[in-house]
Design a protein around this motif. Sequence first.
Motif: not given
Length: 240
Positions: A9-10, A45-48, A54-55, A69-70
Amino acid sequence: MKILSVENLSRAFGGIKANNNISFEVEEGSILGVIGPNGAGKSTLFDLITGYTKADTGEVKFFEKNIFGLTPDKISKLGIGRTFQKLKPFADQTLLENVMIGSFVKEKNIKKARDKALEIIDFVDLIEKRHHFAKELSTGQRKRLEMARAMAIEPKLLLMDEVTGGVDQKTIPGLVELIKKLKKSGVTIVTIEHNINIIMEISDNILALDQGERIAHGSPKEIQNNKQVVDSYLGTFDAA
């Protein structure tokens, strides 16, 4: 059983990599602690994971279902709850009204939503405050309210951002016991926490971040003995 799987995850903001190829897994029924210095990328990280940001790349699976993406509302309905470091209750509404709003995510019947909200408020030991306005609560009580609001969606997984942050020392033990009580109730927890004594006490595993990078992931004992973690975080941490 894996309840959450995060792979590569980035997210970059301009030239700054807030999270860079972060990967980890969370076992159902466990507590994963997330540590790291300020700016390590913990809240991002929590936000993603929860869809608030959006990551750029990566994959997030909840019970093997790809949720990358949800939107936050769809992720919430699947059973992932979230508390925030900056508390934002509906200040001019009562505790009961605050929690009922969350209950409506899964329960449209007003009486059932109210009954569920009261049960949750009792769980977090705020039942005597149920008719008080949120703005009348102490910081510690608002932390409990934030947890109650997140619990209202009946989460299987709860992401908590600094539950004990900003409260007085006398309030912390009660919040720690509430986290343990949540785990016993069957909720899987991922929690960001700056107090290293607390994170070592409650966590089954710990994820350590620094400058957007994963630097370690393991048991509390493994983290305590990891030189990179000690050098970047634990060695400069004041646990008092």
